[in-house]
Write a protein that holds these residues in place. Structure first.
Motif, PDB file in Angstrom:
ATOM      1  N   TRP A 238     115.134 -97.902  -8.044  1.00 35.42           N
ATOM      2  CA  TRP A 238     114.264 -96.832  -8.567  1.00 35.42           C
ATOM      3  C   TRP A 238     112.832 -97.280  -8.330  1.00 35.42           C
ATOM      4  CZ3 TRP A 238     111.787 -96.193 -13.784  1.00 35.42           C
ATOM      5  CH2 TRP A 238     111.417 -94.864 -14.035  1.00 35.42           C
ATOM      6  N   ARG A 239     112.186 -96.721  -7.311  1.00 38.60           N
ATOM      7  CA  ARG A 239     110.893 -97.210  -6.885  1.00 38.60           C
ATOM      8  C   ARG A 239     109.861 -96.077  -6.799  1.00 38.60           C
ATOM      9  NH1 ARG A 239     110.813-101.074  -8.746  1.00 38.60           N
ATOM     10  NH2 ARG A 239     108.974-101.754  -7.589  1.00 38.60           N
ATOM     11  N   SER A 240     108.595 -96.457  -6.792  1.00 42.08           N
ATOM     12  CA  SER A 240     107.499 -95.490  -6.675  1.00 42.08           C
ATOM     13  C   SER A 240     107.319 -95.061  -5.224  1.00 42.08           C
ATOM     14  CB  SER A 240     106.197 -96.102  -7.181  1.00 42.08           C
ATOM     15  OG  SER A 240     106.174 -96.205  -8.585  1.00 42.08           O
ATOM     16  N   MET A 241     106.868 -93.813  -5.055  1.00 37.99           N
ATOM     17  CA  MET A 241     106.649 -93.297  -3.712  1.00 37.99           C
ATOM     18  C   MET A 241     105.564 -94.069  -2.975  1.00 37.99           C
ATOM     19  SD  MET A 241     108.703 -90.966  -2.673  1.00 37.99           S
ATOM     20  CE  MET A 241     107.796 -90.184  -1.339  1.00 37.99           C
ATOM     21  N   TRP A 242     104.558 -94.605  -3.693  1.00 36.06           N
ATOM     22  CA  TRP A 242     103.516 -95.367  -3.001  1.00 36.06           C
ATOM     23  C   TRP A 242     104.109 -96.581  -2.283  1.00 36.06           C
ATOM     24  CZ3 TRP A 242     103.244-100.450  -4.141  1.00 36.06           C
ATOM     25  CH2 TRP A 242     103.598-100.890  -5.417  1.00 36.06           C
ATOM     26  N   GLU A 243     105.266 -97.037  -2.755  1.00 34.57           N
ATOM     27  CA  GLU A 243     105.888 -98.229  -2.195  1.00 34.57           C
ATOM     28  C   GLU A 243     106.887 -97.905  -1.091  1.00 34.57           C
ATOM     29  OE1 GLU A 243     108.408-102.096  -3.888  1.00 34.57           O
ATOM     30  OE2 GLU A 243     108.148-100.297  -5.115  1.00 34.57           O
ATOM     31  N   VAL A 244     107.621 -96.793  -1.223  1.00 35.56           N
ATOM     32  CA  VAL A 244     108.755 -96.546  -0.318  1.00 35.56           C
ATOM     33  C   VAL A 244     108.578 -95.336   0.590  1.00 35.56           C
ATOM     34  CG1 VAL A 244     110.380 -97.652  -1.896  1.00 35.56           C
ATOM     35  CG2 VAL A 244     109.977 -95.182  -2.083  1.00 35.56           C
ATOM     36  N   SER A 245     107.461 -94.625   0.497  1.00 31.73           N
ATOM     37  CA  SER A 245     107.322 -93.390   1.279  1.00 31.73           C
ATOM     38  C   SER A 245     107.433 -93.646   2.781  1.00 31.73           C
ATOM     39  CB  SER A 245     105.991 -92.705   0.953  1.00 31.73           C
ATOM     40  OG  SER A 245     104.895 -93.553   1.247  1.00 31.73           O
ATOM     41  N   THR A 246     106.852 -94.744   3.250  1.00 33.54           N
ATOM     42  CA  THR A 246     106.915 -95.056   4.687  1.00 33.54           C
ATOM     43  C   THR A 246     108.355 -95.335   5.119  1.00 33.54           C
ATOM     44  OG1 THR A 246     104.678 -95.968   4.637  1.00 33.54           O
ATOM     45  CG2 THR A 246     106.070 -96.583   6.506  1.00 33.54           C
ATOM     46  N   ASP A 247     109.104 -96.040   4.262  1.00 38.08           N
ATOM     47  CA  ASP A 247     110.499 -96.343   4.592  1.00 38.08           C
ATOM     48  C   ASP A 247     111.348 -95.081   4.594  1.00 38.08           C
ATOM     49  OD1 ASP A 247     110.160 -99.227   4.708  1.00 38.08           O
ATOM     50  OD2 ASP A 247     109.904 -99.135   2.545  1.00 38.08           O
ATOM     51  N   ILE A 248     111.046 -94.143   3.697  1.00 42.68           N
ATOM     52  CA  ILE A 248     111.795 -92.883   3.662  1.00 42.68           C
ATOM     53  C   ILE A 248     111.531 -92.080   4.935  1.00 42.68           C
ATOM     54  CG2 ILE A 248     112.019 -90.677   2.463  1.00 42.68           C
ATOM     55  CD1 ILE A 248     111.328 -92.224  -0.143  1.00 42.68           C
ATOM     56  N   LYS A 249     110.260 -92.007   5.335  1.00 42.23           N
ATOM     57  CA  LYS A 249     109.918 -91.244   6.538  1.00 42.23           C
ATOM     58  C   LYS A 249     110.531 -91.856   7.789  1.00 42.23           C
ATOM     59  CE  LYS A 249     105.615 -89.500   4.582  1.00 42.23           C
ATOM     60  NZ  LYS A 249     104.134 -89.632   4.544  1.00 42.23           N
ATOM     61  N   SER A 250     110.648 -93.189   7.809  1.00 41.57           N
ATOM     62  CA  SER A 250     111.205 -93.860   8.986  1.00 41.57           C
ATOM     63  C   SER A 250     112.729 -93.851   8.996  1.00 41.57           C
ATOM     64  CB  SER A 250     110.712 -95.306   9.036  1.00 41.57           C
ATOM     65  OG  SER A 250     111.292 -96.070   7.988  1.00 41.57           O
ATOM     66  N   GLY A 251     113.356 -93.487   7.851  1.00 39.40           N
ATOM     67  CA  GLY A 251     114.805 -93.495   7.764  1.00 39.40           C
ATOM     68  C   GLY A 251     115.409 -94.801   7.299  1.00 39.40           C
ATOM     69  N   ARG A 252     114.560 -95.792   7.008  1.00 50.49           N
ATOM     70  CA  ARG A 252     115.095 -97.074   6.537  1.00 50.49           C
ATOM     71  C   ARG A 252     115.665 -96.953   5.122  1.00 50.49           C
ATOM     72  NH1 ARG A 252     110.339 -98.834   9.171  1.00 50.49           N
ATOM     73  NH2 ARG A 252     109.206 -98.826   7.195  1.00 50.49           N
ATOM     74  N   LEU A 253     115.137 -95.995   4.338  1.00 49.84           N
ATOM     75  CA  LEU A 253     115.653 -95.706   3.001  1.00 49.84           C
ATOM     76  C   LEU A 253     115.885 -94.209   2.870  1.00 49.84           C
ATOM     77  CD1 LEU A 253     113.403 -97.960   0.714  1.00 49.84           C
ATOM     78  CD2 LEU A 253     115.799 -98.356   1.306  1.00 49.84           C
ATOM     79  N   THR A 254     116.839 -93.855   2.017  1.00 47.49           N
ATOM     80  CA  THR A 254     117.164 -92.453   1.747  1.00 47.49           C
ATOM     81  C   THR A 254     117.068 -92.205   0.251  1.00 47.49           C
ATOM     82  OG1 THR A 254     118.671 -92.379   3.645  1.00 47.49           O
ATOM     83  CG2 THR A 254     118.947 -90.675   1.947  1.00 47.49           C
ATOM     84  N   THR A 255     116.482 -91.085  -0.144  1.00 49.43           N
ATOM     85  CA  THR A 255     116.415 -90.758  -1.572  1.00 49.43           C
ATOM     86  C   THR A 255     117.706 -90.091  -2.007  1.00 49.43           C
ATOM     87  OG1 THR A 255     115.411 -88.584  -1.194  1.00 49.43           O
ATOM     88  CG2 THR A 255     113.918 -90.458  -1.472  1.00 49.43           C
TER      89      THR A 255
END
Length: 299
Positions: A238-255
């Motif tokens: 459970w993380r903040s968007m400021w931390e994981v937004s780049t990973d979500i956009k790149s596909g490394r993480l999924t919400t």
């Protein structure tokens, strides 16, 4: 002018907790303060304060209105100060507190450019995840990622933020995607600990915020470690968007569980006083606001 006086009186009463203290500061009768508050509530058509002979409690509407009023008054005073001190230079020492992970990524990199512009200022940046006592510890400005609950402090919103549950595609392929909050019990949840106790994960369900204690075989007091564990496929985080937004956009993480996301914990600069705020504090807060407002900053 009467509207402005009503608003400033409301903010002062919320900070001091009673009418008499505000009245004494202005040298008028408490009844006059009460009439200003009555006029404000009548004009807005909403109850802002629950008043008894012993205490004053903000209503939900009052708490929301207070945050906006504090920001407006702070902006007004800053604008007046900027005009009157246009020829002045920021100087002195600036003690800044920020959450460790956010501070490393989004505060520390901006300090050199601030000092290059304000050469008579020196900076100490303390990074830790506890809530500091601004007055007791002499902190000039603290960066906080949370809903502000202390009405005695002044908060300036720097940026929007929300928390999301994320996992790597590899983890979800092996363990499936949770579809409900109950499904969290069947997943390895990477929890953060603070002073020996786990921080719960907060969601929005049936119109209410709910905080859940999750289970897993990996707990850490450093959010950056949880982030790395999630990237390596060890579980949900459970993380903040400021931390994981780049990973979500790149596909490394999924919400996942996006429909249960709670209202955002936005990013604020907090300080202990509103009047006569030193130029070095105003200049630093303005730098952060300007940087975070750039369209490409969070990409």
């Amino acid at each position: 002018m009467n509207h402005f006086k009503q608003i400033s009186t409301f903010v002062d009463v919320a900070a001091k907790g009673n009418l008499s203290a505000v009245a004494r500061a202005e040298g008028i009768a408490p009844a006059m303060i009460g009439r200003r508050l009555d006029a404000l509530e009548e004009r807005l058509g909403v109850k802002l304060l629950q008043r008894t002979t012993r205490k004053i409690v903000l209503t939900n509407e009052g708490m929301a209105f207070l945050e906006d009023c504090q920001r407006i008054l702070a902006d007004l005073e800053n604008a007046e100060a900027a005009v009157s001190e246009r020829s002045a230079k920021a100087s002195g020492h600036l003690l800044i507190s920020a959450p460790a992970g956010f501070g490393r990524r989004h505060v520390a990199p901006l300090v050199p450019s601030f000092l290059a512009e304000h050469r008579d200022v020196s900076v100490t940046l303390n990074l830790n995840d506890r809530v500091v006592d601004l007055i007791g510890e002499g902190v000039d400005v603290a960066i906080r990622i949370a809903a502000l609950s202390d009405s005695s402090l002044i908060g300036v919103k720097l940026a929007d933020n929300k928390r999301v549950v994320v996992a790597s595609p590899a983890y979800l392929k092996r363990h499936g995607t949770p579809a409900s909050l109950d499904d969290l019990a069947r997943h390895n949840c990477l929890a953060i600990s603070s002073e020996g106790s786990q921080r719960g994960w907060t969601f929005r369900q049936n119109g209410k915020n709910v905080t859940l204690k999750v289970g897993g075989n990996m707990v850490c007091n450093d959010g950056a470690v949880l982030h790395d564990w999630a990237l390596s496929g060890k579980g949900l985080a459970w993380r903040s968007m400021w931390e994981v937004s780049t990973d979500i956009k790149s596909g490394r993480l999924t919400t996942v569980l996006d429909e249960f996301a709670a209202p955002g914990n936005d990013i604020y600069a907090v300080f202990a006083q509103r009047r006569h705020l030193p130029l070095r504090i105003r200049a630093f807060v303005d730098l952060l606001r300007h940087a975070y407002a750039q369209p490409d900053y969070w990409k």
